[in-house]
Scaffold this motif. Structure first.
Motif, PDB file in Angstrom:
ATOM      1  N   ARG A 106     -12.626  -1.275   6.585  1.00 51.50           N
ATOM      2  CA  ARG A 106     -13.119  -1.366   5.211  1.00 51.50           C
ATOM      3  C   ARG A 106     -13.509  -2.806   4.869  1.00 51.50           C
ATOM      4  O   ARG A 106     -14.570  -3.064   4.284  1.00 51.50           O
ATOM      5  CB  ARG A 106     -12.039  -0.867   4.254  1.00 51.50           C
ATOM      6  CG  ARG A 106     -12.373  -1.006   2.770  1.00 51.50           C
ATOM      7  CD  ARG A 106     -11.119  -0.848   1.943  1.00 51.50           C
ATOM      8  NE  ARG A 106     -10.122  -1.849   2.295  1.00 51.50           N
ATOM      9  CZ  ARG A 106      -8.805  -1.655   2.242  1.00 51.50           C
ATOM     10  NH1 ARG A 106      -8.307  -0.505   1.839  1.00 51.50           N
ATOM     11  NH2 ARG A 106      -7.961  -2.626   2.589  1.00 51.50           N
ATOM     12  N   ASP A 107     -12.660  -3.765   5.250  1.00 54.05           N
ATOM     13  CA  ASP A 107     -12.959  -5.171   4.976  1.00 54.05           C
ATOM     14  C   ASP A 107     -14.209  -5.617   5.733  1.00 54.05           C
ATOM     15  O   ASP A 107     -15.006  -6.417   5.230  1.00 54.05           O
ATOM     16  CB  ASP A 107     -11.769  -6.051   5.365  1.00 54.05           C
ATOM     17  CG  ASP A 107     -10.559  -5.805   4.480  1.00 54.05           C
ATOM     18  OD1 ASP A 107     -10.729  -5.196   3.401  1.00 54.05           O
ATOM     19  OD2 ASP A 107      -9.446  -6.207   4.868  1.00 54.05           O
ATOM     20  N   TYR A 110      -8.035  -0.300   7.058  1.00 50.78           N
ATOM     21  CA  TYR A 110      -8.183  -1.404   6.124  1.00 50.78           C
ATOM     22  C   TYR A 110      -9.035  -2.532   6.708  1.00 50.78           C
ATOM     23  O   TYR A 110      -9.812  -3.159   5.999  1.00 50.78           O
ATOM     24  CB  TYR A 110      -6.825  -1.939   5.666  1.00 50.78           C
ATOM     25  CG  TYR A 110      -5.791  -2.057   6.746  1.00 50.78           C
ATOM     26  CD1 TYR A 110      -5.705  -3.172   7.565  1.00 50.78           C
ATOM     27  CD2 TYR A 110      -4.863  -1.036   6.956  1.00 50.78           C
ATOM     28  CE1 TYR A 110      -4.756  -3.278   8.551  1.00 50.78           C
ATOM     29  CE2 TYR A 110      -3.898  -1.127   7.944  1.00 50.78           C
ATOM     30  CZ  TYR A 110      -3.850  -2.253   8.746  1.00 50.78           C
ATOM     31  OH  TYR A 110      -2.914  -2.354   9.728  1.00 50.78           O
ATOM     32  N   SER A 111      -8.921  -2.786   8.032  1.00 49.25           N
ATOM     33  CA  SER A 111      -9.753  -3.828   8.633  1.00 49.25           C
ATOM     34  C   SER A 111     -11.206  -3.362   8.736  1.00 49.25           C
ATOM     35  O   SER A 111     -12.132  -4.165   8.574  1.00 49.25           O
ATOM     36  CB  SER A 111      -9.209  -4.213  10.015  1.00 49.25           C
ATOM     37  OG  SER A 111      -9.126  -3.080  10.862  1.00 49.25           O
ATOM     38  N   ARG A 163      -8.423  -0.806  12.322  1.00 46.46           N
ATOM     39  CA  ARG A 163      -7.664   0.080  11.451  1.00 46.46           C
ATOM     40  C   ARG A 163      -8.517   0.364  10.227  1.00 46.46           C
ATOM     41  O   ARG A 163      -9.536  -0.274   9.995  1.00 46.46           O
ATOM     42  CB  ARG A 163      -6.337  -0.560  11.030  1.00 46.46           C
ATOM     43  CG  ARG A 163      -5.409  -0.880  12.201  1.00 46.46           C
ATOM     44  CD  ARG A 163      -4.712   0.367  12.694  1.00 46.46           C
ATOM     45  NE  ARG A 163      -3.671   0.056  13.660  1.00 46.46           N
ATOM     46  CZ  ARG A 163      -3.834   0.080  14.978  1.00 46.46           C
ATOM     47  NH1 ARG A 163      -5.036   0.386  15.468  1.00 46.46           N
ATOM     48  NH2 ARG A 163      -2.849  -0.203  15.789  1.00 46.46           N
ATOM     49  N   ASP A 203      -3.870   4.155   5.208  1.00 48.30           N
ATOM     50  CA  ASP A 203      -4.556   3.455   4.126  1.00 48.30           C
ATOM     51  C   ASP A 203      -5.800   4.256   3.809  1.00 48.30           C
ATOM     52  O   ASP A 203      -6.092   5.261   4.441  1.00 48.30           O
ATOM     53  CB  ASP A 203      -4.914   2.018   4.536  1.00 48.30           C
ATOM     54  CG  ASP A 203      -4.980   1.089   3.327  1.00 48.30           C
ATOM     55  OD1 ASP A 203      -5.339   1.581   2.247  1.00 48.30           O
ATOM     56  OD2 ASP A 203      -4.689  -0.106   3.477  1.00 48.30           O
ATOM     57  N   GLY A 204      -6.542   3.789   2.790  1.00 54.71           N
ATOM     58  CA  GLY A 204      -7.767   4.489   2.452  1.00 54.71           C
ATOM     59  C   GLY A 204      -7.500   5.876   1.914  1.00 54.71           C
ATOM     60  O   GLY A 204      -6.803   6.050   0.920  1.00 54.71           O
ATOM     61  N   VAL A 230     -13.871   6.324   2.218  1.00 54.31           N
ATOM     62  CA  VAL A 230     -13.573   5.067   1.536  1.00 54.31           C
ATOM     63  C   VAL A 230     -14.831   4.293   1.170  1.00 54.31           C
ATOM     64  O   VAL A 230     -14.938   3.751   0.071  1.00 54.31           O
ATOM     65  CB  VAL A 230     -12.645   4.191   2.412  1.00 54.31           C
ATOM     66  CG1 VAL A 230     -12.501   2.802   1.839  1.00 54.31           C
ATOM     67  CG2 VAL A 230     -11.282   4.855   2.541  1.00 54.31           C
ATOM     68  N   SER A 280       3.079   2.356   6.493  1.00 56.17           N
ATOM     69  CA  SER A 280       2.260   1.369   5.791  1.00 56.17           C
ATOM     70  C   SER A 280       1.180   0.795   6.695  1.00 56.17           C
ATOM     71  O   SER A 280       0.036   0.614   6.279  1.00 56.17           O
ATOM     72  CB  SER A 280       3.151   0.242   5.265  1.00 56.17           C
ATOM     73  OG  SER A 280       2.377  -0.865   4.846  1.00 56.17           O
ATOM     74  N   SER A 281       1.532   0.508   7.946  1.00 55.54           N
ATOM     75  CA  SER A 281       0.579  -0.132   8.850  1.00 55.54           C
ATOM     76  C   SER A 281      -0.469   0.838   9.373  1.00 55.54           C
ATOM     77  O   SER A 281      -1.558   0.425   9.758  1.00 55.54           O
ATOM     78  CB  SER A 281       1.332  -0.764  10.033  1.00 55.54           C
ATOM     79  OG  SER A 281       1.979   0.237  10.797  1.00 55.54           O
ATOM     80  N   ASN A 295       0.811  -1.220   0.000  1.00 54.60           N
ATOM     81  CA  ASN A 295       0.000   0.000   0.000  1.00 54.60           C
ATOM     82  C   ASN A 295       0.845   1.271   0.000  1.00 54.60           C
ATOM     83  O   ASN A 295       0.308   2.367   0.090  1.00 54.60           O
ATOM     84  CB  ASN A 295      -0.935   0.016   1.212  1.00 54.60           C
ATOM     85  CG  ASN A 295      -0.179   0.105   2.535  1.00 54.60           C
ATOM     86  OD1 ASN A 295       0.911  -0.426   2.667  1.00 54.60           O
ATOM     87  ND2 ASN A 295      -0.758   0.774   3.506  1.00 54.60           N
ATOM     88  N   GLN A 340      -2.829   7.971   2.322  1.00 53.05           N
ATOM     89  CA  GLN A 340      -1.934   7.062   1.616  1.00 53.05           C
ATOM     90  C   GLN A 340      -0.474   7.389   1.899  1.00 53.05           C
ATOM     91  O   GLN A 340      -0.062   8.543   1.855  1.00 53.05           O
ATOM     92  CB  GLN A 340      -2.186   7.145   0.115  1.00 53.05           C
ATOM     93  CG  GLN A 340      -3.393   6.359  -0.348  1.00 53.05           C
ATOM     94  CD  GLN A 340      -3.176   4.855  -0.241  1.00 53.05           C
ATOM     95  OE1 GLN A 340      -2.074   4.352  -0.428  1.00 53.05           O
ATOM     96  NE2 GLN A 340      -4.229   4.134   0.093  1.00 53.05           N
TER      97      GLN A 340
END
Length: 665
Positions: free
Chosen positions: A551-552, A548-549, A546, A330-331, A461, A326-327, A278, A334
């Motif tokens: 969003r998932d 990304y989690s 987070r 996200d979304g 997002v 990186s960790s 990412n 960036q």
């Protein structure tokens, strides 16, 4: 000789001779392979393997180390070594092992600006004898056999005017002498080597040879210099060559100078090849198109001016910062690694440059007033104008990564998150259901009006696009980030009763919950209506919350809801690519709690009305389909009930007939 290098990518399998001579089979990964083999002048024998080092490799390392031949191994089953194995044309399908020798001097690749060496590939049965012959074949043309004066003169004329000659009682040329010739050719000015068998040439008398073996260097002008050391001492013989004919540094100096730029390229490639998925890579020339104008999101840019050399501490700090960015980003936040180069010429202050020159200005030390590497935050949307006016507010040291990420998140808008009361929760759920989206609700103990950065990011997002400023025409063209699957809301300090109703008393703040319509209750034969279901984010299963989690999680709930895939009519993929066509303003999603309608112009209101009309028609169509499905279910139930009653009557009739027969008997 190769410098002794201690790197984390290298370890050694070490064995010891009975005579206490140490030999090693070095196991390399790409960085060490490039530095120790591709940029070396030494002879290397390399075993490429897919499971474990071939046991013959260790035995051969023991034998050939006395001739200055280094032995290494590369594990091709590891993903990091894929390019190294491909470059060596390795195919391990046959027996899991491939062998290569590297003995040619390094050359500069004009395209990658990296040093490389050609290699010889082994093709035969993997046996000790055949492998030893394969290695010794590289030495086959290093030493010429002489027998006449004319041959000596011809050999000397084709070199530097001097020839090293070994007078020996043996006719065969030993590996010992061949290995000395190889090392002297690589590290001294002596390039021609010969051997004369005792009594086979008049050259014995010419050079007055009485003792065998004798090593000397003969010049075409008649000068002769004889080696007086131990003929079994390979190192002493090589040092004598280097002292007698020092290497001309002029050609190697140019290679070394170019190698510095090659090292820059290699360090850059190592950085880019190890980037997390990412993290986006950029250069000053691509900054405006790939970063600034790509999306109106917030960018955390780690700016690095790559130099030929760096300390392990510097590399460790840079990689740690990239990993942390990186960790945590996200979304709509960036992370970016921007690699600078020496061809940047922007020197004026950052606030005075155009967007196209902005990347180059970040790479100038006298513009940013920061030591490399450092962090530049490119904030969301309209904050970018404020950034250019007060640039230092958005520049951070590498050690201040946490503060930089916080500043990046604070630039995100919160208009995609509806701040709710418990009384308005029902309206919020109804709005999401009408528009066929899932409601995502954050229950938090924070005060109202303080929307967390995570929710701002998540709103951009998973909602129907990102918030943009009407003045930012250069950014709006590709503004649609959202998945268009959810409405976001937040309730501050929820009551215990609400927590009990939603989660049965098991919820702990803060918690992200989602609502969706599931299948009808199977235990209720009368009701065929979908049931409202609740799913809460579980950190024990999905890890810390987070972007990304989260969003998932939203995607998982949306799939469970079986809602139709959302349309994204204002996505960049559906826009007219013609620059001449007038761009229509972005629609604004209906969220009455936080987004007043009177900010739209007439054209925007017309678009909004059209969207609402389409959504109402879609909702009516969906309701009609549900009613039709329900009617079919009712009819099917009536049919099954009729058949069931018919069977009951038939069974009862048989039972009555059977009783009558029994009575007659």
């Amino acid at each position: 000789m190769i410098k002794s290098v201690v790197v984390s990518l290298l370890f050694c399998i070490t064995c010891t001779f009975a005579t206490d001579i140490v030999y090693t089979v070095k196991v390399f990964e790409p960085e060490a392979f490039q530095e120790n083999i591709q940029e070396s002048k030494d002879f290397w024998f390399v075993n490429f393997y897919d499971n474990e080092v071939n046991e013959l490799t260790i035995a051969i390392a023991k034998k050939v180390s006395q001739y200055g031949i280094e032995t290494a191994s590369v594990n091709c089953s590891e993903k990091i070594n894929k390019k190294v194995c491909q470059a060596a044309n390795v195919n391990l399908m046959k027996n899991g092992h491939a062998f290569r020798t590297y003995y040619e001097p390094p050359q500069l690749n004009p395209y990658s600006n990296k040093l490389f060496r050609s290699f010889s590939a082994f093709d035969g049965a993997i046996e000790a004898r055949t492998l030893e012959k394969f290695i010794s074949r590289a030495y086959s043309d290093l030493v010429k056999k002489l027998s006449t004066e004319e041959e000596f003169q011809g050999l000397a004329a084709n070199s530097t005017g001097q020839v090293a000659i070994l007078f020996s009682e043996k006719d065969a040329i030993s590996m010992h002498y061949k290995s000395v010739a190889f090392a002297c050719r690589a590290y001294s000015g002596l390039k021609s080597f010969a051997q004369i068998h005792k009594g086979s040439s008049a050259l014995d008398e010419k050079f007055e040879i009485s003792d065998y073996p004798t090593l000397l260097v003969a010049h075409t002008d008649g000068t002769v210099k004889t080696f007086s050391g131990d003929m079994k001492d390979r190192r002493a013989m090589i040092d004598w060559c280097k002292e007698l004919a020092p290497l001309d540094e002029s050609s190697s100096a140019n290679l070394s100078e170019m190698s510095d730029s090659g090292k820059v390229v290699r360090r850059t490639q190592n950085l880019l090849s190890s980037l997390p998925k990412n993290v986006i890579a950029a250069t000053p020339s691509t900054f405006a198109s790939d970063i600034w104008a790509k999306y109106p999101i917030s960018w955390t840019v780690i700016v690095e001016d790559v130099q030929p050399e760096s300390t392990p501490e510097q590399d460790k700090a840079l990689k740690a910062a990239i990993s942390a960015a990186s960790s945590r980003c996200d979304g709509a936040m960036q992370p970016v690694l921007m690699v600078c180069s020496d061809n940047n010429t922007i020197s004026q202050p950052i606030q005075d440059v155009s967007i196209d020159e902005f990347g180059g200005a970040l790479c100038q030390r006298n513009s940013s007033n920061m030591d490399f590497p450092y962090i530049a935050v490119i904030p969301h949307g309209s904050n970018r104008k404020k950034m250019q006016k007060n640039m230092q507010k958005w520049l951070f040291k590498l050690s201040d990564l946490d503060l930089a990420i916080k500043r990046s998140g604070e630039s995100l808008p919160d208009i995609k998150v509806a701040q709710l009361s418990e009384a308005s929760l029902g309206d919020f759920l109804q709005l999401a259901n009408t528009q066929m989206k899932i409601p995502l609700l954050l229950l938090t103990d924070r005060d109202s009006g303080n929307v967390p950065i995570l929710m701002r990011n998540l709103g951009l997002v998973v909602a129907s696009g990102s918030a943009t400023n009407a003045e930012e025409s250069a950014i709006e063209e590709d503004a649609d980030l959202g998945l268009n699957i959810a409405h976001l809301g937040m309730i501050s300090k929820p009551s215990g009763q609400l927590l009990q109703n939603i989660g049965g008393g098991s919820l702990r703040l803060p918690v992200l919950v989602a609502f969706f319509l599931g299948p009808p209750d199977p235990n209720d034969d009368e009701s065929k209506m979908p049931q409202l279901q609740v799913m809460a984010y579980n950190p024990e299963l999905s890890g810390p919350l987070r972007i990304y989690s989260a969003r998932d999680f939203a995607l998982q709930v949306f799939r469970s809801s079986q809602l139709p895939a959302p349309e994204r009519p204002f996505s960049s993929k559906t826009k007219d690519s013609s620059s001449a066509k007038k761009k229509e303003p972005e629609p604004v999603e209906e969220e009455p709690e936080v987004l007043p309608e009177d900010h739209l112009d007439e054209e925007g209101e017309a678009l909004l009305a059209e969207i609402r009309r389409e959504e109402e028609e879609e909702a009516a169509r969906r309701a009609k389909e549900l009613e039709e499905e329900a009617q079919k279910l009712r009819e099917e139930k009536e049919r099954l009930d009729a058949e069931k009653n018919k069977k009951k009557k038939k069974k009862k009739k048989k039972k009555v007939a059977s009783s009558t027969n029994n009575a007659e008997l």
